[in-house]
Design an enzyme around this catalytic site. Structure first.
Site, PDB file in Angstrom:
ATOM      1  N   PRO A  88       0.816  -1.215   0.000  1.00  0.00           N
ATOM      2  CA  PRO A  88       0.000   0.000   0.000  1.00  0.00           C
ATOM      3  C   PRO A  88       0.854   1.270   0.000  1.00  0.00           C
ATOM      4  CG  PRO A  88      -0.585  -1.432   1.868  1.00  0.00           C
ATOM      5  CD  PRO A  88       0.592  -2.054   1.179  1.00  0.00           C
ATOM      6  N   GLU A 115       0.665  -7.599   8.217  1.00  0.00           N
ATOM      7  CA  GLU A 115       0.933  -6.147   8.168  1.00  0.00           C
ATOM      8  C   GLU A 115       1.938  -5.812   7.074  1.00  0.00           C
ATOM      9  OE1 GLU A 115      -0.902  -4.002  10.072  1.00  0.00           O
ATOM     10  OE2 GLU A 115      -1.871  -5.924  10.533  1.00  0.00           O
ATOM     11  N   ARG A 153      -1.634  -8.084 -21.421  1.00  0.00           N
ATOM     12  CA  ARG A 153      -2.451  -7.651 -22.560  1.00  0.00           C
ATOM     13  C   ARG A 153      -1.740  -6.625 -23.444  1.00  0.00           C
ATOM     14  NH1 ARG A 153      -5.006  -3.315 -22.249  1.00  0.00           N
ATOM     15  NH2 ARG A 153      -6.886  -3.845 -23.398  1.00  0.00           N
ATOM     16  N   ASP A 168      -6.737   1.512 -26.493  1.00  0.00           N
ATOM     17  CA  ASP A 168      -7.223   1.569 -25.112  1.00  0.00           C
ATOM     18  C   ASP A 168      -7.483   2.997 -24.682  1.00  0.00           C
ATOM     19  OD1 ASP A 168      -7.008  -1.076 -24.773  1.00  0.00           O
ATOM     20  OD2 ASP A 168      -5.312  -1.021 -23.392  1.00  0.00           O
TER      21      ASP A 168
END
Ligand code: JDH
Length: 245
Positions: A88, A115, A153, A168
């Site tokens: 994160p 954690e 992709r 895209d």
């Protein structure tokens, strides 16, 4: 492209690799995904991979020894390829980062749990730290799959379509125009007449304007960084004048 994924939950990653585009990319040899169970690099009777944090405060932290042993054995010392820690606290993943990573022939992906990992893994083992977005997950496995999916992709031939990932929305810098398929009327809702007209110049123009409209309504931040033609600017100006009056 070869992916080496280090995780405590190899079984959780497998199902998504066994369907659709990723499955086909693996079968055709465009990508190769090796899953490594970090627990296999523990040497104690109970195969312990986590421990309590120094300084207290609850939660568990992944121990450095099995992670270093696994990554160094598989990726080499010095590392033969980038090793990305999913965290994160990483740099938020973008299409541009997917394009940059797609240029490597091989990437390691390290998935934590609990954690997260001992700080020494971050400081002395991995080369990149990436987050897939500002929300909290339970571990790095889904983020690793997201990277594999987004990178795969981009590999020529991975999407059946020969135009591939070139048009895209995040490559063009605009959100996509609306898509419709048969039937021409569903529950009384029609399809924009222009799409049934066969006039390809008109269809192109409508799609471009719809993409500009959507981006302006939903993601005005994206318009700042997008190359716009004179016609694009005129259309956006016309939208502004509509709301001004
Ligand atoms: C890897 C363990 C779970 C949950 C502490 C952090 C408040 C720390 N985009 C992404 N979201 N989550 C992850 C991710 C989560 C992970 C691991 C990736 C390994 N976890 C975990 C909560 C915390 N928390 C957020 N703060 C605001 C404190 C770890 C991820 C990616 N990539």
């Amino acid at each position: 492209m070869r992916f080496d994924v280090f995780t405590l939950f190899t079984a959780g990653l497998k199902p998504y690799l066994e369907i659709s585009i990723l499955q086909r990319a693996i079968q055709s040899g465009l990508i190769d995904v090796h899953l490594h169970d970090i627990r296999s690099w523990t040497h104690d009777r109970h195969h312990v991979t986590d421990d309590t944090p120094y300084g207290g405060g609850g939660g568990m932290v992944m121990k450095p020894e099995p992670i270093f042993a696994a990554v160094e054995e598989v990726m080499g010392v010095p590392l033969e390829a980038p090793v990305v820690l999913m965290t994160p606290q990483g740099k938020v993943f973008t299409q541009r980062m997917a394009q940059e990573l797609a240029a490597y022939p091989r990437i390691g992906l390290l998935c934590g749990r609990y954690e997260g990992v001992d700080e020494r893994v971050r400081r002395h083992l991995v080369t990149h730290e990436i987050s897939i977005g500002d929300y909290v997950l339970t571990g790095g496995e889904l983020p690793a799959l997201v990277l594999i999916d987004a990178i795969t992709r981009l590999i020529p031939g991975a999407l059946g379509d020969p135009t591939g990932a070139a048009d895209d929305s995040h490559a063009s810098g605009l959100l996509e125009y609306p898509h419709y398929t048969r039937p021409p009327e569903f529950r009384g809702w029609g399809v924009p007449e222009v799409l049934l007209s066969g006039n390809h110049a008109e269809i192109e123009r409508w799609r471009r304007e719809q993409a500009l409209l959507r981006t302006w309504q939903r993601r005005p931040d994206m318009l700042e960084q997008t190359e716009l033609s004179e016609a694009d600017r005129k259309y956006l100006d016309s939208l502004l004048r509509k709301t001004d009056s």
